[in-house]
Design a protein around this motif. Structure first.
Motif, PDB file in Angstrom:
ATOM      1  N   SER A  29       0.867  -1.176   0.000  1.00  0.00           N
ATOM      2  CA  SER A  29       0.000   0.000   0.000  1.00  0.00           C
ATOM      3  C   SER A  29       0.905   1.228   0.000  1.00  0.00           C
ATOM      4  O   SER A  29       1.485   1.579   1.036  1.00  0.00           O
ATOM      5  N   LEU A  30       1.048   1.867  -1.146  1.00  0.00           N
ATOM      6  CA  LEU A  30       1.934   3.030  -1.213  1.00  0.00           C
ATOM      7  C   LEU A  30       1.390   4.190  -0.393  1.00  0.00           C
ATOM      8  O   LEU A  30       2.158   5.023   0.093  1.00  0.00           O
ATOM      9  N   GLU A  31       0.050   4.257  -0.228  1.00  0.00           N
ATOM     10  CA  GLU A  31      -0.499   5.301   0.635  1.00  0.00           C
ATOM     11  C   GLU A  31       0.017   5.125   2.066  1.00  0.00           C
ATOM     12  O   GLU A  31       0.378   6.104   2.725  1.00  0.00           O
ATOM     13  N   LYS A  32       0.054   3.898   2.523  1.00  0.00           N
ATOM     14  CA  LYS A  32       0.579   3.634   3.865  1.00  0.00           C
ATOM     15  C   LYS A  32       2.066   3.934   3.936  1.00  0.00           C
ATOM     16  O   LYS A  32       2.556   4.515   4.914  1.00  0.00           O
ATOM     17  N   GLU A  33       2.802   3.581   2.874  1.00  0.00           N
ATOM     18  CA  GLU A  33       4.236   3.859   2.831  1.00  0.00           C
ATOM     19  C   GLU A  33       4.490   5.371   2.874  1.00  0.00           C
ATOM     20  O   GLU A  33       5.416   5.837   3.529  1.00  0.00           O
ATOM     21  N   VAL A  34       3.656   6.140   2.173  1.00  0.00           N
ATOM     22  CA  VAL A  34       3.778   7.600   2.197  1.00  0.00           C
ATOM     23  C   VAL A  34       3.512   8.126   3.603  1.00  0.00           C
ATOM     24  O   VAL A  34       4.265   8.941   4.141  1.00  0.00           O
ATOM     25  N   ALA A  35       2.433   7.644   4.212  1.00  0.00           N
ATOM     26  CA  ALA A  35       2.051   8.127   5.535  1.00  0.00           C
ATOM     27  C   ALA A  35       3.118   7.828   6.573  1.00  0.00           C
ATOM     28  O   ALA A  35       3.304   8.606   7.521  1.00  0.00           O
ATOM     29  N   GLU A  36       3.836   6.723   6.405  1.00  0.00           N
ATOM     30  CA  GLU A  36       4.862   6.335   7.371  1.00  0.00           C
ATOM     31  C   GLU A  36       6.253   6.826   6.971  1.00  0.00           C
ATOM     32  O   GLU A  36       7.248   6.443   7.576  1.00  0.00           O
ATOM     33  N   GLY A  37       6.302   7.677   5.939  1.00  0.00           N
ATOM     34  CA  GLY A  37       7.551   8.348   5.587  1.00  0.00           C
ATOM     35  C   GLY A  37       8.521   7.518   4.772  1.00  0.00           C
ATOM     36  O   GLY A  37       9.685   7.896   4.630  1.00  0.00           O
ATOM     37  N   ARG A  38       8.065   6.407   4.188  1.00  0.00           N
ATOM     38  CA  ARG A  38       8.969   5.553   3.425  1.00  0.00           C
ATOM     39  C   ARG A  38       8.840   5.736   1.915  1.00  0.00           C
ATOM     40  O   ARG A  38       9.632   5.170   1.164  1.00  0.00           O
ATOM     41  N   PHE A  39       7.853   6.508   1.489  1.00  0.00           N
ATOM     42  CA  PHE A  39       7.695   6.739   0.051  1.00  0.00           C
ATOM     43  C   PHE A  39       7.253   8.172  -0.161  1.00  0.00           C
ATOM     44  O   PHE A  39       6.378   8.689   0.542  1.00  0.00           O
ATOM     45  N   ARG A  40       7.848   8.827  -1.147  1.00  0.00           N
ATOM     46  CA  ARG A  40       7.569  10.235  -1.414  1.00  0.00           C
ATOM     47  C   ARG A  40       6.196  10.393  -2.054  1.00  0.00           C
ATOM     48  O   ARG A  40       5.865   9.719  -3.029  1.00  0.00           O
ATOM     49  N   LEU A  41       5.406  11.310  -1.512  1.00  0.00           N
ATOM     50  CA  LEU A  41       4.066  11.533  -2.047  1.00  0.00           C
ATOM     51  C   LEU A  41       4.119  12.074  -3.467  1.00  0.00           C
ATOM     52  O   LEU A  41       3.309  11.693  -4.324  1.00  0.00           O
ATOM     53  N   ASP A  42       5.085  12.971  -3.742  1.00  0.00           N
ATOM     54  CA  ASP A  42       5.164  13.530  -5.099  1.00  0.00           C
ATOM     55  C   ASP A  42       5.525  12.450  -6.120  1.00  0.00           C
ATOM     56  O   ASP A  42       5.006  12.432  -7.236  1.00  0.00           O
ATOM     57  N   LEU A  43       6.369  11.494  -5.727  1.00  0.00           N
ATOM     58  CA  LEU A  43       6.690  10.391  -6.632  1.00  0.00           C
ATOM     59  C   LEU A  43       5.491   9.473  -6.804  1.00  0.00           C
ATOM     60  O   LEU A  43       5.216   8.988  -7.902  1.00  0.00           O
ATOM     61  N   TYR A  44       4.762   9.241  -5.719  1.00  0.00           N
ATOM     62  CA  TYR A  44       3.564   8.400  -5.791  1.00  0.00           C
ATOM     63  C   TYR A  44       2.589   8.939  -6.829  1.00  0.00           C
ATOM     64  O   TYR A  44       2.106   8.205  -7.691  1.00  0.00           O
ATOM     65  N   TYR A  45       2.303  10.240  -6.773  1.00  0.00           N
ATOM     66  CA  TYR A  45       1.354  10.801  -7.731  1.00  0.00           C
ATOM     67  C   TYR A  45       1.940  10.919  -9.131  1.00  0.00           C
ATOM     68  O   TYR A  45       1.209  10.895 -10.125  1.00  0.00           O
ATOM     69  N   ARG A  46       3.243  11.012  -9.232  1.00  0.00           N
ATOM     70  CA  ARG A  46       3.887  11.019 -10.546  1.00  0.00           C
ATOM     71  C   ARG A  46       3.730   9.647 -11.217  1.00  0.00           C
ATOM     72  O   ARG A  46       3.520   9.563 -12.427  1.00  0.00           O
ATOM     73  N   LEU A  47       3.826   8.579 -10.423  1.00  0.00           N
ATOM     74  CA  LEU A  47       3.693   7.222 -10.964  1.00  0.00           C
ATOM     75  C   LEU A  47       2.236   6.807 -11.113  1.00  0.00           C
ATOM     76  O   LEU A  47       1.887   6.039 -12.018  1.00  0.00           O
ATOM     77  N   ASN A  48       1.393   7.321 -10.239  1.00  0.00           N
ATOM     78  CA  ASN A  48       0.012   6.854 -10.146  1.00  0.00           C
ATOM     79  C   ASN A  48      -0.921   7.623 -11.079  1.00  0.00           C
ATOM     80  O   ASN A  48      -2.075   7.867 -10.752  1.00  0.00           O
ATOM     81  N   VAL A  49      -0.420   7.984 -12.248  1.00  0.00           N
ATOM     82  CA  VAL A  49      -1.250   8.720 -13.201  1.00  0.00           C
ATOM     83  C   VAL A  49      -2.406   7.842 -13.672  1.00  0.00           C
ATOM     84  O   VAL A  49      -3.545   8.279 -13.785  1.00  0.00           O
ATOM     85  N   PHE A  50      -2.125   6.574 -13.934  1.00  0.00           N
ATOM     86  CA  PHE A  50      -3.162   5.654 -14.395  1.00  0.00           C
ATOM     87  C   PHE A  50      -2.994   4.329 -13.650  1.00  0.00           C
ATOM     88  O   PHE A  50      -2.221   3.464 -14.055  1.00  0.00           O
ATOM     89  N   PRO A  51      -3.694   4.147 -12.516  1.00  0.00           N
ATOM     90  CA  PRO A  51      -3.530   2.915 -11.748  1.00  0.00           C
ATOM     91  C   PRO A  51      -4.334   1.759 -12.346  1.00  0.00           C
ATOM     92  O   PRO A  51      -5.440   1.947 -12.844  1.00  0.00           O
ATOM     93  N   ILE A  52      -3.748   0.564 -12.305  1.00  0.00           N
ATOM     94  CA  ILE A  52      -4.446  -0.671 -12.676  1.00  0.00           C
ATOM     95  C   ILE A  52      -4.340  -1.618 -11.488  1.00  0.00           C
ATOM     96  O   ILE A  52      -3.241  -2.029 -11.122  1.00  0.00           O
ATOM     97  N   GLU A  53      -5.463  -1.942 -10.890  1.00  0.00           N
ATOM     98  CA  GLU A  53      -5.464  -2.813  -9.713  1.00  0.00           C
ATOM     99  C   GLU A  53      -5.848  -4.228 -10.129  1.00  0.00           C
ATOM    100  O   GLU A  53      -6.903  -4.441 -10.733  1.00  0.00           O
ATOM    101  N   LEU A  54      -4.977  -5.187  -9.807  1.00  0.00           N
ATOM    102  CA  LEU A  54      -5.226  -6.575 -10.184  1.00  0.00           C
ATOM    103  C   LEU A  54      -5.924  -7.312  -9.046  1.00  0.00           C
ATOM    104  O   LEU A  54      -5.449  -7.293  -7.906  1.00  0.00           O
ATOM    105  N   PRO A  55      -7.040  -7.978  -9.327  1.00  0.00           N
ATOM    106  CA  PRO A  55      -7.745  -8.700  -8.263  1.00  0.00           C
ATOM    107  C   PRO A  55      -6.998  -9.974  -7.897  1.00  0.00           C
ATOM    108  O   PRO A  55      -6.379 -10.614  -8.747  1.00  0.00           O
ATOM    109  N   PRO A  56      -7.035 -10.376  -6.624  1.00  0.00           N
ATOM    110  CA  PRO A  56      -6.450 -11.668  -6.256  1.00  0.00           C
ATOM    111  C   PRO A  56      -7.258 -12.806  -6.875  1.00  0.00           C
ATOM    112  O   PRO A  56      -8.442 -12.630  -7.201  1.00  0.00           O
ATOM    113  N   LEU A  57      -6.641 -13.965  -7.014  1.00  0.00           N
ATOM    114  CA  LEU A  57      -7.294 -15.098  -7.665  1.00  0.00           C
ATOM    115  C   LEU A  57      -8.544 -15.542  -6.902  1.00  0.00           C
ATOM    116  O   LEU A  57      -9.515 -15.992  -7.514  1.00  0.00           O
TER     117      LEU A  57
END
Length: 451
Positions: A285-313
């Motif tokens: 969960s990159l949102e959780k990683e951002v909140a806990e200071g392990r992932f940059r929010l600006d990078l998250y939104y730079r990468l998350n322009v078009f999210p594709i979420e894969l369902p578990p089997l």
């Protein structure tokens, strides 16, 4: 005609700076609101095309409250805020914004983020010419017919012809790399390479060299010049797998490359322009990683322009039979064995299992079962009874997270007889990439030769 923007921000200095930046970039600012009540009136009077929205505002209502109203009006918006705690980020995500910028920021970043947001909005609404007239053929190698998978396939077809960044999210084993390859193969970049980077497997000291290359003599052992992954992929696609494992200092360098579209080799003194499309993937969960200071929010939104979420089997069980038949045929042909079918009882086993390892676990099971089958029909499968069972500590004997992680890995190694990678290895049991598990073992002092 100039696009009209409403600024909703209760700090006058910040709002005025935004107004100056936007006017300079050719936008028309229809007004500044410091509360939701003021914003409603300006929206009704000025009919903006976009809203820049702070979270904390004057009055009882927040920017998140206004965001829900904007969605009802089909009026696109981006957040501009200094608030990055996890609960706020989760609430922000629910409103489905087209971007999120962290204060303070550069003028260039604001304009680029607006461009990305407009581009994403155009794709979503089907206004971009490159995504029209899509066919409805299947994508080679993506097996299934469930509604959730159909949604994934449609998103791939929407985004593939564009150059926009894609973030593929999902549990381990759900097929994130296959999606990345499909995005590349259906794009105009398909004749150029797709370069795969496993961020979890990069040694910390060599990340910059691996990604951006180095000049001869730039550090001890650099006996020749090295071309990095971004240069190798020039004209094509870079697939950043397990992006959540990238250290913060490397995230800063990656963000600069994405913003400036240029790199510098380690030890070099010139910039090199690169033309690459970015597809990233994570099971975190990159949102959780951002909140806990392990992932940059600006990078998250730079990468998350078009999210594709894969369902578990386990959420697309109607696809299990198709997948099992596909892997049966694949491994029967590879091993030259006359294994042709799965009987009803064995198929029921597959349908009733929870699949913590997702498609990867099913594939490995089918490969094993083909090799072990004694007749042309697979009659049963050797499936774990309770693969997610954890030991429970007695009250008052709680262990640290690191101790628990070490015990969990040790337990997996015991169950795999010390095997780390491959079929039946600890990495498969833990739903981790082998390189990630090796890294964790090294950090926790677990010997590779453990039995």
């Amino acid at each position: 005609m100039k696009e009209k923007i409403l600024i909703v921000e209760d700090e006058f200095i910040v709002a005025n700076d935004l107004k100056i930046m936007l006017k300079k970039a050719g936008y028309q600012v229809i007004g500044i609101a410091s509360s939701v009540v003021q914003a409603r009136k300006l929206i009704a009077d000025g009919q903006p095309n976009w809203v820049l929205l702070d979270i904390m505002l004057k009055g009882d209502l927040t920017g998140i409250d206004l965001a829900w109203e904007l969605r009802e009006m089909n009026l696109p918006f981006l957040y501009i805020s200094a608030n990055t705690n996890q609960s706020t980020l989760e609430a922000v995500k629910e409103t489905q914004p087209y971007g999120f910028m962290v204060k303070p920021f550069r003028e260039r970043d604001l304009i680029v983020m607006l461009d990305i947001a407009k581009y994403r909005f155009g794709i979503e609404k089907g206004n971009d010419n490159s995504v029209k007239n899509r066919d409805h053929e299947r994508i080679e190698g993506i097996i299934g017919k469930s509604n959730k998978l159909e949604g994934v396939i449609e998103k791939i077809k929407v985004v593939a012809p564009t150059d926009t960044s894609v973030l593929v999210v999902g549990e381990s084993g759900t097929g994130k790399e296959k999606v990345a390859h499909s995005v590349h193969e259906l794009s105009d970049r398909s004749a150029q390479p797709i370069v795969v980077v496993n961020c979890a497997a990069l040694p910390h000291s060599l990340i910059e060299s691996e990604l951006f290359g180095h000049e001869k003599g730039s550090f001890t052992g650099a006996n020749t010049m090295r071309i990095g992954k971004f240069e190798q992929a020039n004209g094509g696609t870079v697939f950043l797998d397990e992006i959540g494992e990238l250290p913060l200092d490397s995230q800063v360098k990656l963000l600069r490359v994405l913003q400036e579209k240029e790199i510098e080799r380690l030890g070099g003194n010139k910039t090199i322009k690169v033309n690459v499309r970015i597809v990233a993937a994570t099971n975190r969960s990159l949102e959780k990683e951002v909140a806990e200071g392990r992932f940059r929010l600006d990078l998250y939104y730079r990468l998350n322009v078009f999210p594709i979420e894969l369902p578990p089997l386990r959420e697309r069980k109607e696809d299990i039979e198709l997948l099992a038949d596909f892997f049966l045929a694949k491994y029967a042909a590879a091993s030259r064995r006359n294994i042709t079918s799965i009987n009803k009882n064995a198929m029921e086993q597959l349908l009733n299992y929870n699949w913590p390892g997702n498609i990867r676990e099913l594939e490995h099971l089918m490969e094993r079962s083909v090799l072990l089958a004694k007749t042309a029909e697979i009659e049963s499968f050797d499936l774990p009874e309770n693969p997610d069972k954890f030991s429970v500590e007695a009250p008052g004997q709680l262990k640290s997270m690191e101790e628990m992680e070490r015990d969990h890995i040790m337990n997996a190694l015991k169950n795999s007889n010390g095997k780390v990678s491959g079929i039946g290895g600890a990495a498969e049991l833990l739903k981790l990439q082998p390189q990630t598990l090796y890294s964790k073992m090294k950090k926790l002092g677990i010997d590779k030769g453990y039995k």
